[in-house]
Enzyme design. Structure first.
Site, short mmCIF file in Angstrom:
data_model
loop_
_atom_site.label_atom_id
_atom_site.label_comp_id
_atom_site.label_asym_id
_atom_site.label_seq_id
_atom_site.Cartn_x
_atom_site.Cartn_y
_atom_site.Cartn_z
CG HIS A 263 -35.12 -48.00 -35.93
ND1 HIS A 263 -36.00 -48.64 -36.77
CD2 HIS A 263 -33.89 -48.44 -36.30
CE1 HIS A 263 -35.33 -49.43 -37.60
NE2 HIS A 263 -34.05 -49.31 -37.35
CD GLU A 264 -30.40 -46.95 -35.14
OE1 GLU A 264 -29.66 -47.92 -34.84
OE2 GLU A 264 -30.86 -46.79 -36.29
CG HIS A 267 -31.12 -52.04 -34.44
ND1 HIS A 267 -31.35 -53.22 -35.10
CD2 HIS A 267 -31.49 -51.05 -35.30
CE1 HIS A 267 -31.84 -52.95 -36.32
NE2 HIS A 267 -31.93 -51.64 -36.46
CD GLU A 293 -34.18 -52.57 -39.75
OE1 GLU A 293 -33.03 -52.81 -39.31
OE2 GLU A 293 -34.63 -51.43 -39.87
ZN ZN Z 1 -32.55 -50.59 -38.22
#
Ligand code: ZN
Length: 498
Positions: A263-264, A267, A293
């Protein structure tokens, strides 16, 4: 001043702000990761001073004037024009608040954060309630200074997701409610999937060793990115070639750290892929919270939870944990990664029930600002809504209304972007799958094929275009929530054999 002189002055101002921002980012990252606690007081005072300096540079009245002049210049190129517009909004929204009120409200937010922490620890909403009430009042005042004729909560929604308002979110969440509530009910009643093997003991040092493989697979390159550990994983950075991200290892859950890492890195990759020419300017960022997101969730849910992803990575995991996973097949493992079960805590929610957590927060926020919901008794309102939409009820305020930090700092309008991000991602992935063989890329260890598609269609633009423009350019049509709902329905109907 002629145009060239104006632009020179403008560029110097942009550079000066980027220098303060870089310093503040590094200090903030350092504080959250490795800085020794004993020095916090010394550092915090100097950090506040630097933040004040940045505030002064940002709100320089001469620059506000210059930005207004530049806005009317017709000969500016598209990129500069867009940047000037974004800076002008930023300056306007800050300058309009009288400084003493700004300071007073910052102090209130600090006190409110402390009250929230205490309330959460003592499991007592009544400690936080009076602060929540004041935060709402002060946010109303702050926005009044802007002099906008947009309704208050719409302005808040627009701040995090430019172009969005209650009308659009009502339609979005209405569609979610209509199709997901019955789907969740069916999944809850279906035969459940075994995931007990994910929750054995997994040595943290071994998990870390394995993570190096995952980071390499994701092309998270040490030449521009660095991973650390924190209680709450996050991503930040100073420029496209300097991204920092963190993860958190749990001893009794082997997939938590992997999925939070993916997830990170989603980003971080977005920020890394923004056109380098934008470094140091307001264009060098994700265009909106929802868009950011969408990229992290695309990595996490639409890529890292697929069978193809694990065909490339499960062998390594099994070798790292032969005792725990030696007898678990890849298919069993992937099914377990995707289970759905209504629960109380948003941050631990699965892909299917997650948007319901957001729907609840959206309806409450909307009510708080149109007066139909009060802070008094809000803990009960919260629990009632969880019961209504998810069929679960919290026995404690800590696992109920006090679970999220956002409202203590006046972040209203932020939550909806989390759900929107997942829905954006569905539409992007659908298009990406039409143009490249995503499963083959994942299976054969060519994750960069997905990254390159995203870079070319989304990441490289940074804030050059608005989210809805990027959506249209990348997928050929405006945002359509049905792609998201079709995806969830299809996925969970197959997984639970409904
Ligand atoms: Zn996030």
């Amino acid at each position: 001043m002629n145009l060239n002189e104006k632009l020179q002055k403008y560029n110097e101002w942009v550079f000066r702000m980027s220098a303060y921002r870089m310093a503040l980012s590094i200090i903030a990252i350092d504080k959250l990761t490795v800085a020794p606690e004993a020095g916090a007081d010394y550092r915090d005072k100097r950090t506040a001073f630097l933040a004040g300096e940045l505030f002064s540079v940002q709100t320089d009245p001469e620059m506000a004037q210059l930005l207004n002049e530049l806005r009317t210049e017709e000969s500016l190129d598209g990129e500069t024009k867009k940047a000037v517009e974004l800076y002008a909004k930023m300056v306007h929204d800050t300058v309009c608040i009288p400084k003493d009120e700004f300071v007073a409200s910052e102090e209130l937010m600090n006190a409110s954060y402390n009250a929230w922490l205490e309330a959460k620890m003592k499991n007592d909403y009544s400690i936080f309630e009076p602060y929540l009430k004041q935060v709402i009042e002060i946010m109303k005042k702050r926005y009044e200074y802007r002099g906008s004729d947009m309704p208050l909560y719409d302005q808040m929604l627009d701040d995090y997701e430019p172009g969005m308002n209650r009308e659009k979110y009502d339609a979005f969440f209405g569609a979610l409610k209509e199709r997901l509530v019955p789907l969740i009910k069916k999944v809850t009643e279906a035969e459940q999937i075994d995931e007990s093997f994910l929750h054995q003991e997994f040595d943290k040092a071994d998990q870390k060793k394995y993570m190096d493989q995952i980071l390499a697979y994701l092309h998270f390159d040490p030449s521009w990115g660095y991973q650390n550990e924190t209680e709450h994983p996050f991503t930040d950075g100073t420029c496209s070639n300097d991204m920092r991200t963190t993860t958190k290892y749990l001893k009794d859950n082997v997939v938590s750290a992997i999925l939070s890492t993916v997830h990170e890195v989603g980003h971080a990759t977005y920020q890394h892929d923004v056109d380098e020419r934008y470094d140091g300017t307001i264009l060098a960022a994700g265009i909106s919270s929802g868009m950011h997101e969408s990229q992290s969730r695309l990595f996490e849910n639409y890529l890292a939870r697929t069978g193809a992803f694990w065909e490339a990575n499960y062998d390594g995991l099994q070798k790292q944990f032969p005792q725990q996973l030696g007898n678990v097949s890849c298919e069993q493992f992937v099914n377990a990664l995707n289970i759905a079960r209504p629960s109380l805590i948003r941050t631990e929610a699965d892909e299917l029930t997650y948007p319901m957590h957001i729907l609840i927060r959206y309806e409450i926020e909307k009510g708080l600002f149109d007066g139909s919901v009060s802070t008094e008794g809000l803990d009960r309102t919260w629990d009632d809504m969880y019961e209504k939409y998810l069929g679960v009820r919290s026995k404690t305020a800590s696992a109920g209304i006090l679970q999220d930090v956002h409202w203590s700092g006046g972040s209203f309008g932020y939550f909806p972007t989390y759900a929107l991000g997942s829905a954006f991602a569905a539409q992007f992935v659908r298009k990406m799958r039409q143009e490249v063989d995503v499963d083959e890329a994942l299976r054969s260890g060519h994750f960069e094929i997905c990254v390159n598609w995203l870079k070319e269609h989304i990441h490289k633009y940074g804030c050059r275009y608005d989210a809805d423009e990027i959506m249209k350019m990348a997928t050929g049509e405006p945002f359509n929530v049905n792609y998201y709902l079709d995806y969830l329905e299809d996925k969970y109907t197959k997984l639970y054999k409904l």
